[in-house]
Design a protein around this motif. Sequence first.
Motif, PDB file in Angstrom:
ATOM      1  N   THR A 192       3.800 -12.370  11.334  1.00  0.00           N
ATOM      2  CA  THR A 192       2.935 -12.264  12.473  1.00  0.00           C
ATOM      3  C   THR A 192       3.224 -10.875  13.418  1.00  0.00           C
ATOM      4  O   THR A 192       2.480  -9.993  13.640  1.00  0.00           O
ATOM      5  CB  THR A 192       2.154 -13.421  13.027  1.00  0.00           C
ATOM      6  OG1 THR A 192       1.661 -14.234  12.175  1.00  0.00           O
ATOM      7  CG2 THR A 192       1.042 -12.791  14.148  1.00  0.00           C
ATOM      8  N   PRO A 193       4.236 -11.161  14.209  1.00  0.00           N
ATOM      9  CA  PRO A 193       4.776  -9.995  15.144  1.00  0.00           C
ATOM     10  C   PRO A 193       5.120  -8.684  14.246  1.00  0.00           C
ATOM     11  O   PRO A 193       5.002  -7.559  14.750  1.00  0.00           O
ATOM     12  CB  PRO A 193       5.703 -10.626  15.815  1.00  0.00           C
ATOM     13  CG  PRO A 193       6.247 -11.767  15.029  1.00  0.00           C
ATOM     14  CD  PRO A 193       5.221 -12.280  14.320  1.00  0.00           C
ATOM     15  N   VAL A 194       5.758  -8.999  12.926  1.00  0.00           N
ATOM     16  CA  VAL A 194       6.185  -7.924  12.085  1.00  0.00           C
ATOM     17  C   VAL A 194       4.930  -6.999  11.691  1.00  0.00           C
ATOM     18  O   VAL A 194       5.015  -5.885  12.130  1.00  0.00           O
ATOM     19  CB  VAL A 194       7.074  -8.418  11.031  1.00  0.00           C
ATOM     20  CG1 VAL A 194       7.000  -7.320  10.109  1.00  0.00           C
ATOM     21  CG2 VAL A 194       8.065  -8.995  11.204  1.00  0.00           C
ATOM     22  N   ARG A 195       3.856  -7.813  11.341  1.00  0.00           N
ATOM     23  CA  ARG A 195       2.843  -6.925  10.792  1.00  0.00           C
ATOM     24  C   ARG A 195       1.936  -6.383  11.970  1.00  0.00           C
ATOM     25  O   ARG A 195       1.711  -5.181  12.010  1.00  0.00           O
ATOM     26  CB  ARG A 195       1.650  -8.119  10.564  1.00  0.00           C
ATOM     27  CG  ARG A 195       0.449  -7.478   9.972  1.00  0.00           C
ATOM     28  CD  ARG A 195       0.484  -6.434   8.974  1.00  0.00           C
ATOM     29  NE  ARG A 195       0.881  -6.971   7.545  1.00  0.00           N
ATOM     30  CZ  ARG A 195       0.191  -7.272   6.648  1.00  0.00           C
ATOM     31  NH1 ARG A 195      -1.127  -7.286   6.778  1.00  0.00           N
ATOM     32  NH2 ARG A 195       0.794  -7.679   5.441  1.00  0.00           N
ATOM     33  N   ALA A 196       2.198  -6.907  13.270  1.00  0.00           N
ATOM     34  CA  ALA A 196       1.492  -6.286  14.457  1.00  0.00           C
ATOM     35  C   ALA A 196       2.377  -5.278  14.781  1.00  0.00           C
ATOM     36  O   ALA A 196       1.944  -4.097  15.261  1.00  0.00           O
ATOM     37  CB  ALA A 196       1.441  -7.468  15.497  1.00  0.00           C
ATOM     38  N   ALA A 197       3.667  -5.131  14.700  1.00  0.00           N
ATOM     39  CA  ALA A 197       4.604  -4.191  15.213  1.00  0.00           C
ATOM     40  C   ALA A 197       4.390  -2.915  14.030  1.00  0.00           C
ATOM     41  O   ALA A 197       4.359  -1.760  14.495  1.00  0.00           O
ATOM     42  CB  ALA A 197       6.014  -4.547  15.018  1.00  0.00           C
ATOM     43  N   GLU A 256       2.223   2.306  12.736  1.00  0.00           N
ATOM     44  CA  GLU A 256       1.428   3.475  12.025  1.00  0.00           C
ATOM     45  C   GLU A 256       0.717   4.204  12.715  1.00  0.00           C
ATOM     46  O   GLU A 256       0.587   5.308  12.557  1.00  0.00           O
ATOM     47  CB  GLU A 256       0.508   2.659  11.010  1.00  0.00           C
ATOM     48  CG  GLU A 256      -0.273   3.584  10.208  1.00  0.00           C
ATOM     49  CD  GLU A 256      -1.259   2.788   9.119  1.00  0.00           C
ATOM     50  OE1 GLU A 256      -1.708   3.468   7.868  1.00  0.00           O
ATOM     51  OE2 GLU A 256      -1.696   1.632   9.167  1.00  0.00           O
ATOM     52  N   ARG A 257       0.166   3.766  13.791  1.00  0.00           N
ATOM     53  CA  ARG A 257      -0.567   4.510  14.831  1.00  0.00           C
ATOM     54  C   ARG A 257       0.288   5.682  15.355  1.00  0.00           C
ATOM     55  O   ARG A 257       0.095   6.707  15.735  1.00  0.00           O
ATOM     56  CB  ARG A 257      -1.233   3.793  15.981  1.00  0.00           C
ATOM     57  CG  ARG A 257      -2.468   2.782  15.542  1.00  0.00           C
ATOM     58  CD  ARG A 257      -3.491   2.253  16.570  1.00  0.00           C
ATOM     59  NE  ARG A 257      -2.393   1.382  17.511  1.00  0.00           N
ATOM     60  CZ  ARG A 257      -2.443  -0.155  17.046  1.00  0.00           C
ATOM     61  NH1 ARG A 257      -2.771  -0.496  15.979  1.00  0.00           N
ATOM     62  NH2 ARG A 257      -1.749  -0.700  18.014  1.00  0.00           N
ATOM     63  N   ASP A 258       1.672   5.084  15.744  1.00  0.00           N
ATOM     64  CA  ASP A 258       2.642   6.086  16.191  1.00  0.00           C
ATOM     65  C   ASP A 258       3.015   7.056  15.396  1.00  0.00           C
ATOM     66  O   ASP A 258       3.782   8.028  15.919  1.00  0.00           O
ATOM     67  CB  ASP A 258       3.606   5.433  16.995  1.00  0.00           C
ATOM     68  CG  ASP A 258       3.196   4.322  17.850  1.00  0.00           C
ATOM     69  OD1 ASP A 258       2.181   4.617  18.500  1.00  0.00           O
ATOM     70  OD2 ASP A 258       4.017   3.325  18.337  1.00  0.00           O
ATOM     71  N   GLY A 259       2.728   6.934  14.085  1.00  0.00           N
ATOM     72  CA  GLY A 259       3.294   7.960  13.092  1.00  0.00           C
ATOM     73  C   GLY A 259       4.653   7.727  12.469  1.00  0.00           C
ATOM     74  O   GLY A 259       5.054   8.610  11.784  1.00  0.00           O
ATOM     75  N   PHE A 260       4.995   6.544  12.400  1.00  0.00           N
ATOM     76  CA  PHE A 260       6.215   6.236  11.878  1.00  0.00           C
ATOM     77  C   PHE A 260       6.079   5.494  10.529  1.00  0.00           C
ATOM     78  O   PHE A 260       7.262   5.644   9.950  1.00  0.00           O
ATOM     79  CB  PHE A 260       7.265   5.043  12.902  1.00  0.00           C
ATOM     80  CG  PHE A 260       7.696   5.800  14.002  1.00  0.00           C
ATOM     81  CD1 PHE A 260       8.921   6.692  14.056  1.00  0.00           C
ATOM     82  CD2 PHE A 260       7.074   5.831  15.383  1.00  0.00           C
ATOM     83  CE1 PHE A 260       9.410   6.995  15.311  1.00  0.00           C
ATOM     84  CE2 PHE A 260       7.775   6.212  16.282  1.00  0.00           C
ATOM     85  CZ  PHE A 260       8.926   7.001  16.311  1.00  0.00           C
ATOM     86  N   VAL A 261       5.063   4.694  10.111  1.00  0.00           N
ATOM     87  CA  VAL A 261       5.032   4.178   8.835  1.00  0.00           C
ATOM     88  C   VAL A 261       3.521   4.735   8.506  1.00  0.00           C
ATOM     89  O   VAL A 261       2.815   4.999   9.448  1.00  0.00           O
ATOM     90  CB  VAL A 261       4.999   2.590   8.988  1.00  0.00           C
ATOM     91  CG1 VAL A 261       6.694   2.421   9.737  1.00  0.00           C
ATOM     92  CG2 VAL A 261       4.268   2.085   9.684  1.00  0.00           C
ATOM     93  N   PHE A 297       3.237  -1.308   3.697  1.00  0.00           N
ATOM     94  CA  PHE A 297       3.509  -0.442   4.625  1.00  0.00           C
ATOM     95  C   PHE A 297       4.772   0.637   4.175  1.00  0.00           C
ATOM     96  O   PHE A 297       5.535  -0.098   3.402  1.00  0.00           O
ATOM     97  CB  PHE A 297       4.095  -1.029   5.985  1.00  0.00           C
ATOM     98  CG  PHE A 297       2.926  -1.694   6.933  1.00  0.00           C
ATOM     99  CD1 PHE A 297       2.132  -0.416   7.709  1.00  0.00           C
ATOM    100  CD2 PHE A 297       2.547  -2.874   6.603  1.00  0.00           C
ATOM    101  CE1 PHE A 297       0.892  -1.010   8.409  1.00  0.00           C
ATOM    102  CE2 PHE A 297       1.594  -3.299   7.514  1.00  0.00           C
ATOM    103  CZ  PHE A 297       0.907  -2.587   8.140  1.00  0.00           C
ATOM    104  N   PHE A 298       4.841   1.768   4.309  1.00  0.00           N
ATOM    105  CA  PHE A 298       5.659   2.499   3.706  1.00  0.00           C
ATOM    106  C   PHE A 298       6.350   3.541   4.736  1.00  0.00           C
ATOM    107  O   PHE A 298       5.768   3.809   5.838  1.00  0.00           O
ATOM    108  CB  PHE A 298       5.106   3.477   2.830  1.00  0.00           C
ATOM    109  CG  PHE A 298       4.853   2.789   1.385  1.00  0.00           C
ATOM    110  CD1 PHE A 298       5.515   2.562   0.309  1.00  0.00           C
ATOM    111  CD2 PHE A 298       3.416   2.168   1.512  1.00  0.00           C
ATOM    112  CE1 PHE A 298       5.049   1.883  -0.623  1.00  0.00           C
ATOM    113  CE2 PHE A 298       3.267   1.419   0.413  1.00  0.00           C
ATOM    114  CZ  PHE A 298       3.942   1.284  -0.899  1.00  0.00           C
ATOM    115  N   ALA A 299       7.677   3.855   4.599  1.00  0.00           N
ATOM    116  CA  ALA A 299       8.281   4.612   5.774  1.00  0.00           C
ATOM    117  C   ALA A 299       7.757   6.101   5.802  1.00  0.00           C
ATOM    118  O   ALA A 299       7.344   6.507   4.753  1.00  0.00           O
ATOM    119  CB  ALA A 299       9.901   4.463   5.459  1.00  0.00           C
TER     120      ALA A 299
END
Length: 240
Positions: free
Chosen positions: A59-64, A69-74, A82-84
């Motif tokens: 759960t916290p992993v998915r939230a992070a 993704e919003r921050d542009g890292f994944v 999710f992908f890098a």
Amino acid sequence: MTRGRNVGEKSATTRAVRAADSVERVYARIKDFAIDYRFRPGERINEVELAAELAVSRTPVRAALNRLERDGFVTSVPNKGFFARELTPEAVRDLYELRAAIERAAFVLACERATDAEIESAAGTWTRHSNPEDEGSWAKIAVADESFHMGLTRLSKNAQMISALEGLCSRIRFFRCIDLESSSRRERTYREHDAIIGALRRRDAAGGASLLEKHITLSSEHAIEVAARGLARLFPETAA
């Protein structure tokens, strides 16, 4: 009944605080992984393995990851996960062009809004730093370089510019370190920072903004070089 309700409310609040702390901790750890390209470009991120490594639930992993993704890292792909973030010359160039636009505008505002004491304090974050000739100091120079540029932007007293640059700095930290591994690039950085500080002290908004733009913006050729060096580090088996 009132006492029992109060105890229950406190317990629920404590659990909520702990859960929020867990999400923040997991976000910070995964963000560090993403900044350093611990996840290779284009690699699918295994949420189960990541949760096990961090000793938390998914759960916290998915939230992070949603936040990153919003921050542009994944990035995410429906039904695939999710992908890098990718590493391409165009992506590197685009990030630096955006950085140059923010810092140029912030410098103009800094010349108008900063006090002399604030200017000297910002300059000091760089001038107090170690000599560029010190062997092995390039990693420290990269940290000081980021602090210096953030300090200049804070002088703008524009909260949105400061926040935007903070996010951008984390996305280019990997490339900044690679770029400053070059001794010639470090020496040039010192010369250009001195010129930028001089323009700021004179409150030469146009001249300093132009210096900053030239200092930051990567040419297409340089972007290709930095991206290639980054890929060689991340994929050493293919660099030969």
